[in-house]
Design a protein around this motif. Structure first.
Motif, PDB file in Angstrom:
ATOM      1  N   TYR A 176       0.827  -1.206   0.000  1.00 19.70           N
ATOM      2  CA  TYR A 176       0.000   0.000   0.000  1.00 19.70           C
ATOM      3  C   TYR A 176       0.865   1.261   0.000  1.00 19.70           C
ATOM      4  CZ  TYR A 176      -3.297  -3.409   2.065  1.00 19.70           C
ATOM      5  OH  TYR A 176      -4.066  -4.508   2.340  1.00 19.70           O
ATOM      6  N   PRO A 177       1.140   1.880  -1.147  1.00 22.17           N
ATOM      7  CA  PRO A 177       1.776   3.194  -1.134  1.00 22.17           C
ATOM      8  C   PRO A 177       0.753   4.265  -0.712  1.00 22.17           C
ATOM      9  CG  PRO A 177       2.095   2.063  -3.242  1.00 22.17           C
ATOM     10  CD  PRO A 177       0.999   1.359  -2.512  1.00 22.17           C
ATOM     11  N   SER A 219      -1.862   7.767 -15.518  1.00 19.90           N
ATOM     12  CA  SER A 219      -1.539   9.115 -15.045  1.00 19.90           C
ATOM     13  C   SER A 219      -2.204   9.412 -13.703  1.00 19.90           C
ATOM     14  CB  SER A 219      -1.969  10.159 -16.076  1.00 19.90           C
ATOM     15  OG  SER A 219      -3.388  10.234 -16.164  1.00 19.90           O
ATOM     16  N   THR A 220      -3.155   8.572 -13.299  1.00 15.80           N
ATOM     17  CA  THR A 220      -3.815   8.772 -12.005  1.00 15.80           C
ATOM     18  C   THR A 220      -2.989   8.228 -10.850  1.00 15.80           C
ATOM     19  OG1 THR A 220      -5.017   6.666 -12.169  1.00 15.80           O
ATOM     20  CG2 THR A 220      -6.084   8.617 -13.097  1.00 15.80           C
ATOM     21  N   LEU A 221      -1.911   7.493 -11.161  1.00 14.54           N
ATOM     22  CA  LEU A 221      -1.083   6.901 -10.113  1.00 14.54           C
ATOM     23  C   LEU A 221      -0.055   7.910  -9.610  1.00 14.54           C
ATOM     24  CD1 LEU A 221      -0.332   3.383 -11.663  1.00 14.54           C
ATOM     25  CD2 LEU A 221      -2.105   3.985 -10.004  1.00 14.54           C
ATOM     26  N   PRO A 222       0.265   7.857  -8.333  1.00 13.47           N
ATOM     27  CA  PRO A 222       1.356   8.700  -7.827  1.00 13.47           C
ATOM     28  C   PRO A 222       2.698   8.220  -8.368  1.00 13.47           C
ATOM     29  CG  PRO A 222       0.633   7.169  -6.129  1.00 13.47           C
ATOM     30  CD  PRO A 222      -0.324   7.026  -7.272  1.00 13.47           C
ATOM     31  N   ASP A 223       3.664   9.122  -8.424  1.00 13.64           N
ATOM     32  CA  ASP A 223       4.993   8.774  -8.898  1.00 13.64           C
ATOM     33  C   ASP A 223       5.749   8.053  -7.787  1.00 13.64           C
ATOM     34  OD1 ASP A 223       7.417   8.542 -10.090  1.00 13.64           O
ATOM     35  OD2 ASP A 223       7.929  10.680 -10.019  1.00 13.64           O
ATOM     36  N   CYS A 224       5.858   6.741  -7.917  1.00 18.22           N
ATOM     37  CA  CYS A 224       6.508   5.943  -6.872  1.00 18.22           C
ATOM     38  C   CYS A 224       7.972   5.656  -7.169  1.00 18.22           C
ATOM     39  CB  CYS A 224       5.757   4.626  -6.682  1.00 18.22           C
ATOM     40  SG  CYS A 224       4.069   4.832  -6.105  1.00 18.22           S
ATOM     41  N   GLY A 225       8.451   6.055  -8.346  1.00 19.85           N
ATOM     42  CA  GLY A 225       9.842   5.811  -8.667  1.00 19.85           C
ATOM     43  C   GLY A 225      10.151   4.337  -8.777  1.00 19.85           C
ATOM     44  N   ARG A 226      11.400   3.993  -8.515  1.00 18.68           N
ATOM     45  CA  ARG A 226      11.831   2.602  -8.655  1.00 18.68           C
ATOM     46  C   ARG A 226      11.523   1.763  -7.432  1.00 18.68           C
ATOM     47  NH1 ARG A 226      17.926   3.844 -10.007  1.00 18.68           N
ATOM     48  NH2 ARG A 226      17.433   5.389  -8.410  1.00 18.68           N
ATOM     49  N   SER A 227      11.080   2.396  -6.331  1.00 19.03           N
ATOM     50  CA  SER A 227      10.930   1.677  -5.065  1.00 19.03           C
ATOM     51  C   SER A 227       9.923   0.534  -5.142  1.00 19.03           C
ATOM     52  CB  SER A 227      10.533   2.648  -3.948  1.00 19.03           C
ATOM     53  OG  SER A 227       9.365   3.355  -4.310  1.00 19.03           O
ATOM     54  N   ILE A 228       8.884   0.694  -5.911  1.00 19.31           N
ATOM     55  CA  ILE A 228       7.907  -0.401  -6.035  1.00 19.31           C
ATOM     56  C   ILE A 228       7.672  -0.774  -7.486  1.00 19.31           C
ATOM     57  CG2 ILE A 228       6.718   0.163  -3.876  1.00 19.31           C
ATOM     58  CD1 ILE A 228       4.544   1.460  -5.534  1.00 19.31           C
ATOM     59  N   ARG A 229       8.546  -0.321  -8.372  1.00 19.44           N
ATOM     60  CA  ARG A 229       8.357  -0.626  -9.787  1.00 19.44           C
ATOM     61  C   ARG A 229       8.405  -2.128 -10.051  1.00 19.44           C
ATOM     62  NH1 ARG A 229      11.942   3.067 -13.186  1.00 19.44           N
ATOM     63  NH2 ARG A 229      10.489   4.581 -12.297  1.00 19.44           N
ATOM     64  N   LYS A 230       9.255  -2.840  -9.284  1.00 18.22           N
ATOM     65  CA  LYS A 230       9.345  -4.289  -9.478  1.00 18.22           C
ATOM     66  C   LYS A 230       8.019  -4.973  -9.168  1.00 18.22           C
ATOM     67  CE  LYS A 230      11.147  -5.283  -4.854  1.00 18.22           C
ATOM     68  NZ  LYS A 230      12.179  -6.023  -4.090  1.00 18.22           N
ATOM     69  N   PHE A 231       7.284  -4.473  -8.163  1.00 20.18           N
ATOM     70  CA  PHE A 231       5.970  -5.051  -7.856  1.00 20.18           C
ATOM     71  C   PHE A 231       4.987  -4.751  -8.980  1.00 20.18           C
ATOM     72  CE2 PHE A 231       7.841  -4.222  -3.621  1.00 20.18           C
ATOM     73  CZ  PHE A 231       7.876  -5.524  -3.148  1.00 20.18           C
ATOM     74  N   SER A 232       5.067  -3.535  -9.498  1.00 18.47           N
ATOM     75  CA  SER A 232       4.182  -3.157 -10.593  1.00 18.47           C
ATOM     76  C   SER A 232       4.439  -4.019 -11.810  1.00 18.47           C
ATOM     77  CB  SER A 232       4.397  -1.674 -10.944  1.00 18.47           C
ATOM     78  OG  SER A 232       3.545  -1.277 -11.991  1.00 18.47           O
ATOM     79  N   TYR A 268      -2.844   1.403  -4.299  1.00 18.08           N
ATOM     80  CA  TYR A 268      -2.440   2.776  -4.009  1.00 18.08           C
ATOM     81  C   TYR A 268      -3.530   3.467  -3.197  1.00 18.08           C
ATOM     82  CZ  TYR A 268       0.720   1.802  -7.949  1.00 18.08           C
ATOM     83  OH  TYR A 268       1.650   1.245  -8.792  1.00 18.08           O
ATOM     84  N   ILE A 269      -3.156   4.004  -2.043  1.00 22.37           N
ATOM     85  CA  ILE A 269      -4.092   4.718  -1.171  1.00 22.37           C
ATOM     86  C   ILE A 269      -3.792   6.209  -1.286  1.00 22.37           C
ATOM     87  CG2 ILE A 269      -4.995   4.923   1.171  1.00 22.37           C
ATOM     88  CD1 ILE A 269      -5.332   2.138   0.011  1.00 22.37           C
ATOM     89  N   CYS A 270      -4.682   6.947  -1.910  1.00 25.42           N
ATOM     90  CA  CYS A 270      -4.460   8.371  -2.182  1.00 25.42           C
ATOM     91  C   CYS A 270      -5.549   9.193  -1.496  1.00 25.42           C
ATOM     92  CB  CYS A 270      -4.464   8.638  -3.680  1.00 25.42           C
ATOM     93  SG  CYS A 270      -3.330   7.585  -4.626  1.00 25.42           S
ATOM     94  N   SER A 271      -5.144  10.156  -0.680  1.00 27.58           N
ATOM     95  CA  SER A 271      -6.100  10.889   0.145  1.00 27.58           C
ATOM     96  C   SER A 271      -5.883  12.388   0.061  1.00 27.58           C
ATOM     97  CB  SER A 271      -5.981  10.468   1.621  1.00 27.58           C
ATOM     98  OG  SER A 271      -6.158   9.082   1.771  1.00 27.58           O
ATOM     99  N   ASN A 272      -6.980  13.127   0.134  1.00 25.98           N
ATOM    100  CA  ASN A 272      -6.903  14.548   0.444  1.00 25.98           C
ATOM    101  C   ASN A 272      -7.388  14.730   1.875  1.00 25.98           C
ATOM    102  OD1 ASN A 272      -9.725  14.480   0.294  1.00 25.98           O
ATOM    103  ND2 ASN A 272      -9.791  15.332  -1.777  1.00 25.98           N
ATOM    104  N   SER A 273      -7.726  15.935   2.261  1.00 25.81           N
ATOM    105  CA  SER A 273      -8.092  16.173   3.658  1.00 25.81           C
ATOM    106  C   SER A 273      -9.440  15.578   4.038  1.00 25.81           C
ATOM    107  CB  SER A 273      -8.112  17.679   3.934  1.00 25.81           C
ATOM    108  OG  SER A 273      -9.039  18.325   3.065  1.00 25.81           O
ATOM    109  N   SER A 274     -10.249  15.173   3.054  1.00 22.82           N
ATOM    110  CA  SER A 274     -11.604  14.732   3.385  1.00 22.82           C
ATOM    111  C   SER A 274     -11.973  13.344   2.875  1.00 22.82           C
ATOM    112  CB  SER A 274     -12.626  15.741   2.827  1.00 22.82           C
ATOM    113  OG  SER A 274     -12.520  15.823   1.405  1.00 22.82           O
ATOM    114  N   ALA A 275     -11.209  12.793   1.934  1.00 24.34           N
ATOM    115  CA  ALA A 275     -11.618  11.517   1.333  1.00 24.34           C
ATOM    116  C   ALA A 275     -10.409  10.737   0.866  1.00 24.34           C
ATOM    117  CB  ALA A 275     -12.582  11.765   0.169  1.00 24.34           C
TER     118      ALA A 275
END
Length: 461
Positions: free
Chosen positions: A101-102, A322-335, A349-356
């Motif tokens: 879970y990034p 393009s909706t994915l965050p830029d995770c770099g090489r750290s989890i590219r192998k899993f992808s 991928y868990i992506c949050s703003n202040s309300s959702a």
């Protein structure tokens, strides 16, 4: 001499073909005395348990396909006890996937912009030490990991040692927000770690989650602590195939009214193909639908169930990376691995703003499933959309549900007149029809309760 009437089977209408409706029908059909004839009503043109799911076919191998459950139907050993027992009884195969879970934040001014992950969590902490986010120095990463470990330890200890304040006759249950304030859990941990992870499970906003009864969230945390999670091999279509046993199923039948006619019940519906209004009488009716639908078709519960909130959300199957965050090489192998082998650790991928919070599950073939999206998704890259209804829990709605299903509260003379499950041979079933988080376990427990009310044995008990 036994009269002809005593040998006549009782008729049962089951409205709704989700998990609760299908399990209710399955159990009633298992009656050893063969006392019931069951008829199922479904407003869609297919059974609804698997109706939102989608099959993806490989471009390289058109004969190869992959079934995506929408929504994801994960379960565990600690919370979904009866669901797992039912699957074992049915011989349903399931596997225990590992998830990575990034956790990222979404800009409040521009929902299309997501920051790189500030932490990369793993299910059951199978990645020890945690994966270091790219652009995060070793010192910062170590300090953040220690901070989160202390906060998580404190929250877990509180879940087991500090009980939520229960309801009384004059006061509703303590909310999750009040409980978190009472145990002095740091705001940063709550906003950037706890709420995003729990919102991904409950698929609701942060404020709605904080408004849950604390006892729900704490009970869920206790029962899922260090428990493995499972998903059904091949998707819930395989579950649906095993329990869809109603001899009579009316698809495209939108029920508009359930009413008492003497000692019987009349079900009125509109046939989508002929647009005709039809009706039929039954001895029992099981309504395995959301509370707003129950209130719309069954007048005795219209006012009572209006206090149970129901929201609508969406799950989108797409290719818009393009909706994915830029995770770099750290989890590219899993992808890379997940695109070719579902047995590899899966990315959520868990992506949050202040309300959702939105959750983006990466599947083989670079297919993404975004649940309750925050960020815009390119319509040209969308391959499937599904609208989902979500029943929320509040201290007030918990009191209402517990009264309907014989709660623990002391009754006054006025409250004794409250409608109870089974009154007039009308039964309720669904994920919301029990005292707990609105998840699949509630479907099974409520269907088992219907079976008990009809004196039918549950084979996995």
């Amino acid at each position: 001499m036994i009269s002809q009437d005593s040998n006549k089977k009782k008729t049962v209408a089951v409205i709704g073909s989700g998990m609760a409706g299908l399990v209710s029908v399955y159990l009633i059909q298992q009656d050893r005395k063969k006392r019931y004839e069951v008829e199922m009503f479904e407003t869609q043109n297919q059974l609804s348990l698997d109706s939102a799911s989608h099959t993806v076919t490989s471009d390289e191998d058109p004969s190869s396909s992959y079934r995506i459950d929408v929504p994801m139907r994960a379960f565990d050993d600690g919370f979904h006890l009866n669901l797992k027992r039912m699957y074992d009884h049915l011989g349903v195969q399931y596997t225990s996937p590992k998830f990575v879970y990034p956790l990222s934040t979404v800009s409040t001014t521009d929902n299309s912009r997501k920051s790189p992950p500030h932490f990369i969590h793993s299910s059951s902490n199978h990645q020890v030490p945690p994966i270091k986010p790219e652009r995060c120095g070793y010192g910062q990463w170590i300090l953040r990991t220690l901070y989160l470990a202390v906060c998580y330890f404190w929250f877990t200890a509180c879940c087991f040692l500090i009980e939520p304040i229960p309801a009384t006759i004059d006061r509703d249950d303590e909310s999750f927000q009040v409980y978190l304030d009472r145990i002095a859990l740091p705001k940063y941990f709550i906003g950037n770690y706890l709420l995003p992870l729990m919102s991904a499970v409950t698929t609701c906003s942060h404020d709605e989650l904080l408004g849950f009864p604390a006892i729900d969230a704490i009970d869920y945390a206790r029962r899922t602590y260090r428990q493995p999670h499972y998903t059904v091999v091949g998707g819930v279509q395989n579950v649906q195939a095993k329990i869809a046993c109603a001899p009579s199923v009316r698809l495209g039948a939108t029920v508009t009214k359930v009413e008492h006619i003497g000692s019987r019940l009349r079900v009125t519906w509109i046939d989508s193909r002929s647009t005709e209004t039809c009706s039929k009488e039954f001895d029992h009716v099981v309504m395995a639908v959301t509370p707003n639908v129950v209130g719309a078709i069954y007048e005795p519960l219209r006012t009572t169930l209006s206090s149970i909130p129901v929201i609508s959300g969406e799950s989108v199957v797409h290719y818009d990376r393009s909706t994915l965050p830029d995770c770099g090489r750290s989890i590219r192998k899993f992808s890379r691995d997940v695109r070719f082998s579902p047995d590899q650790p899966q990315l959520l991928y868990i992506c949050s703003n202040s309300s959702a919070t939105e959750a983006i599950h990466e599947h083989p073939g670079s297919v993404l499933v975004t649940s309750f999206p925050i960020a815009p998704i390119d319509p040209a890259k969308v391959i499937h959309r599904a609208r989902l209804a979500r029943v929320l829990r509040t201290p007030k709605s918990r009191r209402v549900v517990n009264r309907i299903f014989s709660g623990d509260f002391e009754q006054t003379q006025q409250e004794d007149k409250t409608w109870r499950n089974g009154t007039g041979n009308v039964w309720l079933a669904g994920a919301w029809c029990w005292d707990g988080m609105v998840l699949l376990e509630g479907c099974i427990v409520s269907a088992m309760r219907v079976a008990a009310g009809l004196d039918v044995e549950v084979p996995w008990q």
